[in-house]
Motif scaffolding. Structure first.
Motif, PDB file in Angstrom:
ATOM      1  N   THR A  10       1.261  -1.109   0.185  1.00  0.00           N
ATOM      2  CA  THR A  10       0.059   0.352   0.055  1.00  0.00           C
ATOM      3  C   THR A  10       0.926   1.767   0.146  1.00  0.00           C
ATOM      4  O   THR A  10       1.998   1.430   0.056  1.00  0.00           O
ATOM      5  N   TRP A  15      -6.299   2.949   5.335  1.00  0.00           N
ATOM      6  CA  TRP A  15      -6.960   3.855   4.171  1.00  0.00           C
ATOM      7  C   TRP A  15      -8.155   4.689   4.782  1.00  0.00           C
ATOM      8  O   TRP A  15      -8.114   5.594   3.594  1.00  0.00           O
ATOM      9  N   ARG A  20      -3.814   3.809  -0.307  1.00  0.00           N
ATOM     10  CA  ARG A  20      -4.624   3.095  -1.675  1.00  0.00           C
ATOM     11  C   ARG A  20      -3.484   1.868  -1.792  1.00  0.00           C
ATOM     12  O   ARG A  20      -2.061   1.624  -1.189  1.00  0.00           O
ATOM     13  N   PHE A  70      -7.597  -0.505  -9.599  1.00  0.00           N
ATOM     14  CA  PHE A  70      -8.046  -1.482  -8.250  1.00  0.00           C
ATOM     15  C   PHE A  70      -9.479  -2.069  -9.570  1.00  0.00           C
ATOM     16  O   PHE A  70     -10.191  -2.927 -10.582  1.00  0.00           O
ATOM     17  N   GLU A 101     -11.736  -0.417  -1.609  1.00  0.00           N
ATOM     18  CA  GLU A 101     -10.924  -0.642  -2.661  1.00  0.00           C
ATOM     19  C   GLU A 101     -12.615  -0.917  -3.002  1.00  0.00           C
ATOM     20  O   GLU A 101     -12.761  -0.111  -3.852  1.00  0.00           O
TER      21      GLU A 101
END
Length: 243
Positions: A10, A15, A20, A70, A101
């Protein structure tokens, strides 16, 4: 039983602050044996790396610039893990990032637990080795798993290493391997994953001024809070890395 050993990399530690996922690595086990099937993707984030994160992973925004986002891989990823038991080290971290995500990709994707179950090897290790360091590197050393090729953190490489650690951790017959007289099938189940490192990763060169500024910032945090997050990570991980 189908199991997926999973790891992520990440842009930072949380997060909730906008970080991300930039890499997902998964390897498949069936009846505790590696099948050779894997899922591996680098991902382009829409944010910068937190200070220190690039040094851990060796990834840069330049390297990730032409990688998919993603949403480009979400369907393929969910199909790969669907119905499996996910084996993750410090699962709360990875699942939190992946749930975020999925939420950003669309409510129709739900959460990770809508697609698979989760087993946390960090919690397993803490139960078996209370009061000891139970980072992936520490477990490799304790259980005799070779991780000498792990110079930087990579999701696929760490997932492959974790597969060996998981088999050793759950074998129930010694730290690693089986007692004399075990069946050939059982012995095969503990065969180490043949790890091949992913494609070469870019290395981030840090100047002396940048290192000095980083250390000065950590020292201010230590004075305010008694300990910086960076120190906590170093304590949780073995001496060579941050998990």
């Amino acid at each position: 039983m189908r199991q997926i050993i999973l790891d992520t990399e990440t842009t930072g530690l949380n997060w909730k602050t906008g970080n991300r996922v930039v890499e997902i690595g998964c390897v498949e086990l069936v009846e505790r044996r590696p099948t050779g099937n894997h899922f591996h993707r680098y991902l382009k984030p829409d944010c910068d790396f937190e200070q220190g994160a690039q040094e851990v992973t060796g990834l840069t925004l330049e390297f990730l610039a032409d990688k998919p986002v993603f949403t480009d891989v979400v369907d393929e990823f969910l199909e790969f893990i669907r119905g499996a038991e996910l084996i993750i080290h410090n699962a709360a971290f990875d699942v939190g990032f992946l749930d975020n995500e999925l939420a950003l990709a669309g409510a129709q994707y739900g959460r990770i637990l809508d697609h698979a179950t989760v087993e946390d090897t960090l919690l397993m290790a803490r139960q078996r080795f209370p009061g000891q360091r139970n980072s992936l590197d520490a477990l490799c050393k304790r259980l005799g798993v070779d991780n000498s090729h792990r110079q930087l953190h990579g999701a696929l490489l760490d997932a492959q290493i974790l597969s060996d650690v998981y088999i050793a951790l759950t074998s129930g017959q010694g730290e690693i391997g089986f007692d004399e007289g075990a069946s050939a099938a059982q012995a095969q189940a503990t065969t180490s994953f043949k790890v091949t490192a992913p494609s070469a990763r870019p290395r981030v060169q840090v100047s002396g001024d940048e290192l000095a500024a980083h250390e000065a910032r950590l020292e201010k945090l230590r004075k305010k809070a008694g300990k910086a997050v960076w120190d906590v990570m170093l304590e949780e991980e073995a001496a060579t890395a941050v998990a």
